[in-house]
Design an enzyme around this catalytic site. Structure first.
Site, PDB file in Angstrom:
ATOM      1  N   GLU A  38       7.646  16.936  -5.845  1.00  0.00           N
ATOM      2  CA  GLU A  38       7.757  15.514  -6.175  1.00  0.00           C
ATOM      3  C   GLU A  38       8.986  15.298  -7.032  1.00  0.00           C
ATOM      4  OE1 GLU A  38       7.934  11.872  -6.825  1.00  0.00           O
ATOM      5  OE2 GLU A  38       6.263  12.472  -5.529  1.00  0.00           O
ATOM      6  N   ASN A 123       7.275   9.263  -8.945  1.00  0.00           N
ATOM      7  CA  ASN A 123       6.239   9.807  -9.838  1.00  0.00           C
ATOM      8  C   ASN A 123       5.226  10.570  -9.007  1.00  0.00           C
ATOM      9  OD1 ASN A 123       5.577   6.569  -9.511  1.00  0.00           O
ATOM     10  ND2 ASN A 123       3.797   7.856  -9.082  1.00  0.00           N
ATOM     11  N   MET A 127       3.734   5.892  -4.345  1.00  0.00           N
ATOM     12  CA  MET A 127       3.264   4.514  -4.404  1.00  0.00           C
ATOM     13  C   MET A 127       1.748   4.443  -4.537  1.00  0.00           C
ATOM     14  SD  MET A 127       5.966   2.620  -4.374  1.00  0.00           S
ATOM     15  CE  MET A 127       5.611   0.982  -3.752  1.00  0.00           C
ATOM     16  N   VAL A 238      14.097  17.468  -3.578  1.00  0.00           N
ATOM     17  CA  VAL A 238      14.548  18.232  -2.419  1.00  0.00           C
ATOM     18  C   VAL A 238      15.860  17.629  -1.937  1.00  0.00           C
ATOM     19  CG1 VAL A 238      14.029  18.946  -0.063  1.00  0.00           C
ATOM     20  CG2 VAL A 238      12.213  18.915  -1.788  1.00  0.00           C
ATOM     21  N   HIS A 430       5.778  -2.546   2.473  1.00  0.00           N
ATOM     22  CA  HIS A 430       5.270  -1.939   3.711  1.00  0.00           C
ATOM     23  C   HIS A 430       6.425  -1.789   4.693  1.00  0.00           C
ATOM     24  CE1 HIS A 430       1.311  -4.251   2.598  1.00  0.00           C
ATOM     25  NE2 HIS A 430       1.522  -3.203   1.816  1.00  0.00           N
ATOM     26  N   THR A 475      -1.401   1.382   4.962  1.00  0.00           N
ATOM     27  CA  THR A 475      -1.749   2.650   4.317  1.00  0.00           C
ATOM     28  C   THR A 475      -2.852   3.382   5.058  1.00  0.00           C
ATOM     29  OG1 THR A 475      -1.111   1.740   2.168  1.00  0.00           O
ATOM     30  CG2 THR A 475      -2.455   3.736   2.158  1.00  0.00           C
TER      31      THR A 475
END
Length: 500
Positions: A38, A123, A127, A238, A430, A475
């Site tokens: 992350e 974080n 989301m 990354v 979205h 989602t």
């Protein structure tokens, strides 16, 4: 040395779909080792929890600031001038300042129909640490046509269980019941029982009577509890996927705290870094299928504050489901707290917000662009967005404005002085289509199992894989497709069939 220093699978991104991959893979292959990377920090408390689980006040504000990536200070609140423009239906720059989020794309955000605010969070939990928790089921017309209805129905049911969705969390709320009684008959025509006006299904529960939205800790569960075969590493950006001859061999990662770069080998890579940063990483890695970053689609929207005739303020959300072409909108209505309005707080009536999400046209010209000569705050090629509403989109937007006003008139009236507003494009959060799945590599990025074309062991995840025009919060469907992709990857890992 832990097992996850040489893991079987590396998952880039710790949001709901990356977590769904981790949970599904470990369930199917119990001894599989997984490293989840992350770019952002942990927010305090339990890893992956929603920010609502953090005590309000300074601690929660610190978590919001930590999530904002390059924006390292609190945002200024709306000014009176901005608020006045907003309630009149005009441009309000404060809508671009959303605590806990940052705008990922480089562009002029005030350039008319080309403006796009690509919000993101950095974080642990992605989301999923900030979302509303709404988990409405899509209409069948919104299903990807790579799956039959029975397959998609089953996957959605599994995703609901994984997210711990409560279908009627707000049942019995007097304010919502009053609005449903008014609106259900008005929106009854042509609706099957499962698409009637109803309370919003929520990935949430109640703790000591208070609503708490679920974060990815609900998905990961015991993987976060000192599991030696699973590691979640924050502050790890990354920079590249390492690959050769159609096989992902590992990743190059920047440890932001130590300011060091390392290469980590693995057997498979899953990129679950959202619909903007996922394509950005593939581009930075030299993985550039023709459809990468194209077909960007989002739910443009219309919002309005309404003054209600009912005495009770709704304490939850209700939902008018999408019906495809017959009703290309997904409508959310919920109580509004006058104390949260920055100016001219009304006290005489209960208030509600009405948000109408619209299904937009899909076109390859709506796309991400990457600048290899400039870098963003993480050191990756800077991204910008080209997105324009089509003529049909403009007609849909006009119909949404009329719908918003008709709903307000049915339950009360627009709050005096307020007009419907269209927040900046991208405000729905979205974003879909930039990693779309499909049947052919010339017009899609991945196959029906979200495996990148030409690769044996590289998968993508998130809203970006959705190939259809939708109005419904994506989602639940994205987690469903992550489950399907993880199952396919588990089969190939178990059988050793990772040849391209």
């Amino acid at each position: 040395m832990t097992k996850t220093e040489h893991p079987d699978v590396i998952i880039v991104g710790s949001g709901p779909t990356g977590s769904a991959y981790a949970r599904t893979l470990r369930t199917l292959i119990p001894d599989l080792t997984i490293l989840m990377l992350e770019a952002g920090p942990a927010l305090g408390g339990r890893l992956g929890q929603h920010v609502e689980a953090i005590p309000p006040g300074a601690q929660r504000q610190a978590a919001a600031i930590a999530s904002q990536g390059p924006a390292t200070a609190p945002y200024d609140p709306a000014s009176r001038a901005e608020w006045s423009r907003r309630i009149a239906g005009g441009d309000d720059a404060s809508l671009l300042r959303r605590p806990g989020l940052f705008v990922a794309n480089h562009a002029d955000l005030h350039s008319g129909d080309a403006a796009f605010a690509g919000f993101a969070a950095a974080n642990v939990g992605g989301m999923g640490a900030h979302w509303s928790g709404g988990c409405p089921r899509p209409a069948r017309s919104e299903y990807p046509d790579l799956f039959n209805d029975a397959e998609m129905d089953a996957l959605l049911t599994e995703a609901e269980a994984m997210l711990s969705v409560t279908p009627d969390l707000f049942a019995g709320d007097p304010g919502l019941d009053a609005m449903i009684a008014i609106l259900r008959p008005a929106f009854a025509e042509g609706r099957p029982a499962d698409r009637r006006v109803r309370t919003m299904p929520m990935a949430a529960g109640r703790v000591d009577g208070e609503l708490c939205t679920h974060g990815v800790d609900v998905i990961l569960g015991d993987l976060l509890e000192n599991d030696p075969a699973f590691t979640l590493r924050p502050n790890a950006t990354v920079l590249r996927i390492l690959h050769e001859n159609g096989s992902a061999t590992g990743v190059e990662v920047h440890d932001r705290l130590a300011d060091s770069i390392a290469r980590i080998p693995c057997r498979a890579v899953v990129v679950a870094a959202d619909s903007l940063h996922g394509p950005q990483l593939l581009h930075a890695s030299g993985i550039r299928p023709p459809a990468l970053g194209r077909n960007l689609n989002e739910h443009f929207q219309v919002s309005l504050l309404a003054e209600l005739d009912t005495a009770a303020t709704p304490k939850g959300m209700m939902w008018i489901p999408c019906l495809g072409d017959a009703f290309p909108f997904s409508v959310t209505i919920g109580g509004a707290n006058p104390g949260h309005m920055p100016f001219d707080r009304p006290q005489d009536h209960a208030l509600a917000f009405i948000s109408v999400f619209c299904a937009g046209d899909i076109t390859p010209d709506n796309r991400l662009r990457f600048d290899d000569e400039a870098r963003d705050w993480r050191g990756l090629p800077r991204l910008s967005v080209d997105l324009r509403l089509t003529g049909n989109d403009q007609s849909t937007l006009a119909a949404a404005r009329a719908l918003t006003l008709s709903i307000a008139d049915a339950v009360g009236r627009p709050l005096p002085g307020h007009m419907p507003i269209s927040p900046p494009l991208g405000s729905s959060l979205h974003y879909q289509g930039t990693l779309r799945m499909g049947l052919r590599p010339d017009d899609s990025v991945s196959d029906r199992n979200s495996r990148v074309w030409g690769f044996s062991n590289l998968h993508v995840a998130g809203n970006g894989v959705l190939p259809t025009a939708t109005a419904t919060n994506p989602t639940l469907m994205s987690v469903s497709l992550a489950i399907a992709g993880a199952r396919a990857l588990a089969t190939r890992l178990s059988e050793g069939g990772l040849d391209a």
